[in-house]
Design a protein around this motif. Structure first.
Motif, PDB file in Angstrom:
ATOM      1  N   ALA B 186      -9.220 -36.542 -43.652  1.00  0.00           N
ATOM      2  CA  ALA B 186     -10.568 -37.053 -43.370  1.00  0.00           C
ATOM      3  C   ALA B 186     -10.606 -37.868 -42.078  1.00  0.00           C
ATOM      4  O   ALA B 186     -11.619 -37.864 -41.377  1.00  0.00           O
ATOM      5  CB  ALA B 186     -11.052 -37.898 -44.536  1.00  0.00           C
ATOM      6  N   ILE B 187      -9.510 -38.540 -41.760  1.00  0.00           N
ATOM      7  CA  ILE B 187      -9.497 -39.354 -40.540  1.00  0.00           C
ATOM      8  C   ILE B 187      -9.661 -38.464 -39.313  1.00  0.00           C
ATOM      9  O   ILE B 187     -10.406 -38.771 -38.386  1.00  0.00           O
ATOM     10  CB  ILE B 187      -8.188 -40.160 -40.449  1.00  0.00           C
ATOM     11  N   GLU B 189     -11.093 -35.534 -39.398  1.00  0.00           N
ATOM     12  CA  GLU B 189     -12.456 -34.994 -39.440  1.00  0.00           C
ATOM     13  C   GLU B 189     -13.412 -35.970 -38.787  1.00  0.00           C
ATOM     14  O   GLU B 189     -14.281 -35.575 -38.006  1.00  0.00           O
ATOM     15  CB  GLU B 189     -12.872 -34.734 -40.893  1.00  0.00           C
ATOM     16  N   ALA B 190     -13.221 -37.255 -39.096  1.00  0.00           N
ATOM     17  CA  ALA B 190     -14.078 -38.273 -38.481  1.00  0.00           C
ATOM     18  C   ALA B 190     -13.916 -38.236 -36.971  1.00  0.00           C
ATOM     19  O   ALA B 190     -14.902 -38.304 -36.227  1.00  0.00           O
ATOM     20  CB  ALA B 190     -13.724 -39.647 -39.030  1.00  0.00           C
ATOM     21  N   ALA B 191     -12.685 -38.093 -36.513  1.00  0.00           N
ATOM     22  CA  ALA B 191     -12.446 -38.059 -35.075  1.00  0.00           C
ATOM     23  C   ALA B 191     -13.148 -36.863 -34.444  1.00  0.00           C
ATOM     24  O   ALA B 191     -13.729 -36.958 -33.360  1.00  0.00           O
ATOM     25  CB  ALA B 191     -10.944 -38.007 -34.799  1.00  0.00           C
ATOM     26  N   GLN B 192     -13.127 -35.728 -35.141  1.00  0.00           N
ATOM     27  CA  GLN B 192     -13.787 -34.538 -34.592  1.00  0.00           C
ATOM     28  C   GLN B 192     -15.293 -34.726 -34.528  1.00  0.00           C
ATOM     29  O   GLN B 192     -15.940 -34.338 -33.564  1.00  0.00           O
ATOM     30  CB  GLN B 192     -13.456 -33.318 -35.442  1.00  0.00           C
ATOM     31  N   VAL B 193     -15.845 -35.343 -35.582  1.00  0.00           N
ATOM     32  CA  VAL B 193     -17.283 -35.599 -35.573  1.00  0.00           C
ATOM     33  C   VAL B 193     -17.622 -36.583 -34.450  1.00  0.00           C
ATOM     34  O   VAL B 193     -18.674 -36.492 -33.823  1.00  0.00           O
ATOM     35  CB  VAL B 193     -17.740 -36.134 -36.946  1.00  0.00           C
ATOM     36  N   ASP B 194     -16.706 -37.509 -34.174  1.00  0.00           N
ATOM     37  CA  ASP B 194     -16.923 -38.473 -33.095  1.00  0.00           C
ATOM     38  C   ASP B 194     -16.839 -37.827 -31.713  1.00  0.00           C
ATOM     39  O   ASP B 194     -17.065 -38.490 -30.702  1.00  0.00           O
ATOM     40  CB  ASP B 194     -15.875 -39.598 -33.161  1.00  0.00           C
ATOM     41  N   GLY B 195     -16.476 -36.550 -31.664  1.00  0.00           N
ATOM     42  CA  GLY B 195     -16.484 -35.855 -30.379  1.00  0.00           C
ATOM     43  C   GLY B 195     -15.118 -35.509 -29.832  1.00  0.00           C
ATOM     44  O   GLY B 195     -14.962 -35.274 -28.635  1.00  0.00           O
ATOM     45  N   GLN B 196     -14.091 -35.481 -30.684  1.00  0.00           N
ATOM     46  CA  GLN B 196     -12.759 -35.120 -30.199  1.00  0.00           C
ATOM     47  C   GLN B 196     -12.406 -33.709 -30.653  1.00  0.00           C
ATOM     48  O   GLN B 196     -12.895 -33.256 -31.673  1.00  0.00           O
ATOM     49  CB  GLN B 196     -11.724 -36.117 -30.752  1.00  0.00           C
ATOM     50  N   ASN B 197     -11.539 -33.055 -29.881  1.00  0.00           N
ATOM     51  CA  ASN B 197     -11.097 -31.743 -30.343  1.00  0.00           C
ATOM     52  C   ASN B 197      -9.871 -31.916 -31.233  1.00  0.00           C
ATOM     53  O   ASN B 197      -9.390 -33.022 -31.432  1.00  0.00           O
ATOM     54  CB  ASN B 197     -10.831 -30.796 -29.162  1.00  0.00           C
ATOM     55  N   THR B 204      -4.981 -39.022 -32.116  1.00  0.00           N
ATOM     56  CA  THR B 204      -5.556 -40.213 -32.750  1.00  0.00           C
ATOM     57  C   THR B 204      -4.738 -40.673 -33.946  1.00  0.00           C
ATOM     58  O   THR B 204      -4.553 -41.874 -34.152  1.00  0.00           O
ATOM     59  CB  THR B 204      -7.002 -39.927 -33.207  1.00  0.00           C
ATOM     60  N   PRO B 207      -0.466 -42.770 -34.039  1.00  0.00           N
ATOM     61  CA  PRO B 207       0.001 -44.133 -34.330  1.00  0.00           C
ATOM     62  C   PRO B 207       0.294 -44.355 -35.811  1.00  0.00           C
ATOM     63  O   PRO B 207       1.123 -45.191 -36.165  1.00  0.00           O
ATOM     64  CB  PRO B 207      -1.168 -45.016 -33.890  1.00  0.00           C
ATOM     65  N   LEU B 208      -0.378 -43.589 -36.670  1.00  0.00           N
ATOM     66  CA  LEU B 208      -0.166 -43.775 -38.105  1.00  0.00           C
ATOM     67  C   LEU B 208       1.184 -43.242 -38.554  1.00  0.00           C
ATOM     68  O   LEU B 208       1.719 -43.673 -39.563  1.00  0.00           O
ATOM     69  CB  LEU B 208      -1.282 -43.072 -38.891  1.00  0.00           C
TER      70      LEU B 208
END
Ligand SMILES: Nc1ncnc2c1ncn2[C@@H]1O[C@H](COP(=O)(O)OP(=O)(O)OP(=O)(O)O)[C@@H](O)[C@H]1O
Ligand SMILES: [Mg+2]
Lengths: 364, 293
Positions: B186-187, B189-197, B204, B207-208
């Motif tokens: 889901a993290i 997915e959020a990044a993709q919705v925020d505009g990342q490929n 992103t 770091p985790l």
């Protein structure tokens, strides 16, 4: 901003799990549409297909005049609040909210301004330096909302965005989100299983059950003219009661047989029932249109009090009549307790009629 | 988050016995594992005469003889001047770090895709990958040697790096996949919705899994550093590493104990701080994502 439509969309997760079945829906530009349905009915799946996070098994999704089936999420210009928040655990709340702006290369000062503004609105402005694991559930959820509303996308997708807030904050957030959506004019699809949210916020409600769209209409339409018995009992609180009745005739007029009782029908509805020509019906009545009393009156139906719940200003009395149970609202002075014989009254013009076989509404 | 306060409960007899037994066991274990290292260190600082002065059997007071010597660095100096250990140290460093970096770079990408995608035969593929690690190296060393020789990789550093990578990569893929599995999709997915490929979303979440990746770089270095079989067969000649060079100090007519002990110290010393470092990282990495918030 943009109109959104589902054209014959199916979602098959494989292994016999078909989450969305032949969904057709046209959402107008700038409209606020609420997807309402019980848990597991396919609301999130539909929303995720809109976002481009879920592959569409068949059919197409159209934004404006563009089919977006194969467009990745980043090219759809959407903002989404996830059901499980999906915050970045290693970033501060500020950076979480700022992320979409950073992706679209907004200037730092502008980011600062917009994030602070969104955080103030959501009452999390004093938490901006923290990380998600240092927040309560409701604060995380508000951060997730912040990340969506900080920019102005073509479409807002909200998946139960305020489900974990307390009642007071939820009421305020309903107002804020509605206001924001109206002033920005962004097309919004709002998933919820809370019908109060759907009825109060949405321009139109799409009611889903078991992957199938049951009805798509304004809150008023859905409440007043439910398309089938399922929608009728799902929408409206407290729930509508259904009774099995048969169409008969009484002295040449159309009437309803309910157990040993025969109920007269007003002329408008009797014409409607005659035209439909169905015999077995499910007849619905909303609790606030039924009255219950301890005294017999003309045309009342005898039953027994099954349960009694205090609703605040009045009580909800469940009356058992044969194998049906009918809920009615009564004054708090109503003295009946469980097992007390009582009498139920309703007017035939307040009844809802459905075909007993398939549950579809009898046409007006 | 649960609080970290300790709650003490009534202890049974077994617990009480353990409480006494464990320090005794640990003492023995410490002596067992540290004594050889200690002897190695002391012996590497003695000249030949001191090295062979031992007390008579049963003469416990004579133990002090072990410590009755004047420390000398001659063995170390000789290692680096006469035996060219500078080059071998360099080879060891380049080969192990090189292979670790390659294994973790490709390993994390491979692990990521295996963690995020579903396809037919995924389980079999995963098993095949780990089976290359489980197979005994001696079983493949001969054909591998033939292949390496035919492409002129025997005795070269790139050849050695490649050889080390054959066992580091499958291990890295498996362990890193575990780390990626622990990061909710889901993290991204959020990044993709925020505009990342997809690739930016991958970056992103890096770091985790950083503690895991850090730990694995170190583990891969340790594995490669300690490797003997590949080092002697693939690396022999032009790309001799410390373990291989140390073994060559054992000559049929003359075993130079002082030098061997010094070489042992040179080989072990750099890995001790790494070992301590990896311990901290591994604990962080392995428990990450164990508790769902
Ligand atoms: N990844 C998946 N694989 C298989 N089946 C799935 C998957 N995701 C959802 N489903 C199934 O699809 C159906 C619809 O799920 P969905 O998440 O859309 O429900 P929902 O309406 O959002 O429910 P809720 O209100 O509980 O969030 C469910 O029966 C669910 O079990
Ligand atoms: Mg859902």
């Amino acid at each position: 901003m943009v109109a959104v439509s589902f054209n014959n969309v199916w979602k098959d997760y494989g292994g016999g799990a078909i989450a969305v079945k032949d969904l057709n829906m046209e959402i107008k530009d700038g409209e606020f549409v609420s997807l309402l349905g019980p848990s597991g009915c396919g609301k999130s799946t539909s929303l995720r297909m809109l976002a481009g996070l879920e592959h569409i098994s068949s059919g197409e999704i159209v934004f404006g005049d563009k089919v977006v089936n194969d467009l990745p999420p980043k090219d759809r210009d959407i903002a989404m609040v996830f059901e499980n928040y999906a915050l970045y655990p290693h970033k501060t709340i500020f950076d979480n909210i700022a992320n979409p702006l950073k992706q679209s290369k907004v200037a730092a000062a502008e980011i600062e301004r917009r994030v602070t503004e969104a955080a103030k609105l959501l009452e999390i402005d004093q938490l901006l330096e923290r990380r998600p694991q240092e927040l309560s559930g409701g604060q995380k959820q508000r951060t997730a909302i912040g990340r969506a509303i900080v920019r102005q996308p073509q479409v807002f997708l909200f998946d139960e965005p305020i489900a974990h807030l307390d009642a007071k904050l939820r009421a305020r957030m309903r107002g804020e989100l509605k206001h924001l959506q109206f002033t920005l004019g962004v097309t919004t699809i709002y998933v919820t299983h809370d019908q109060l949210e759907a009825l109060t916020m949405a321009d139109r409600i799409a009611v889903m059950n078991d992957g199938v769209l049951q009805q798509f209409g304004t809150p008023q339409e859905v409440y007043d003219n439910p398309a089938n018995s399922w929608v009728a009992t799902f929408v409206g609180e407290p729930q509508m009661s259904l009774m099995e009745m048969q169409v008969t005739s009484l002295e040449g007029e159309t009437a309803l047989a309910f157990g040993s009782y025969t109920i007269e029908v007003d002329p408008k509805n009797s014409a409607r029932l005659r035209a439909a020509g169905k015999k077995d019906l499910l007849v619905g009545v909303r609790p606030d249109k039924a009255t219950v009393s301890l005294d017999e009156s003309l045309g009342s139906i005898r039953g027994e009090v099954y349960s009694r719940q205090l609703l605040g200003a009045d009580v909800l009395v469940e009356v058992e009549i044969g194998k049906s149970r009918v809920r009615a609202k009564a004054n708090t002075s109503f003295a009946g307790t469980v097992g007390t014989p009582c009498y139920l009254n309703f007017g035939s013009e307040d009844l809802y009629f459905f075909d007993a076989k398939d549950g579809q509404v009898i046409p007006q | 988050m649960a609080s970290r306060e300790l709650i003490s409960y009534d202890k049974g007899v077994a617990v009480k016995v353990l409480k006494w037994a464990s320090p005794i066991f640990l003492t023995f274990y410490l002596v067992w594992s540290l004594l050889p290292l200690f002897i190695m260190l002391v012996a590497s600082l003695k000249d030949l005469l001191d090295a062979f002065s031992v007390p008579k059997p049963g003469d416990w007071a004579g133990v002090t003889i072990f410590f009755d010597f004047s420390p000398t660095l001659t063995h170390y100096v000789a290692l680096f001047t006469e035996n060219g250990f500078g080059t071998y140290l360099f080879n060891s460093l380049v080969a192990s770090i090189g292979s670790a970096v390659i294994a973790v770079t490709f390993g994390s990408m491979c692990a990521y895709s295996l963690s995020r995608s579903e396809f037919r035969g995924k389980k079999d593929l995963l098993f095949w990958i780990i089976s290359t690690r489980m197979a005994p190296i001696v079983a493949v060393i001969v054909p591998l040697y033939a292949i390496f020789r035919s492409v002129d990789l025997v005795g070269t550093l790139p050849g050695l790096i490649l050889a080390f990578t054959t066992f580091n990569l499958p291990f890295a893929i498996w362990m890193l996949k575990g780390f990626f599995d622990g990061v909710p999709y889901a993290i991204e997915e959020a990044a993709q919705v925020d505009g990342q490929n997809r690739f930016q979303a991958f970056v992103t979440i890096l770091p985790l899994v950083a503690p895991g990746i850090g730990a694995f770089v170190i583990l891969c270095i340790l594995f490669a550093w300690n490797d003997f079989l590949f080092a002697t067969i693939i690396g022999s000649g032009g790309a001799k590493t410390l373990p291989a060079a140390t073994k060559e100090l054992v000559q049929p007519q003359n075993i130079d104990w002082g030098k061997i002990m010094a070489a042992g110290i040179v080989t072990t010393a750099p890995m001790i701080p790494l070992g301590l470092l990896v311990r901290r990282y591994l604990v962080a990495g392995l428990t990450m994502g164990a508790v769902k918030e």
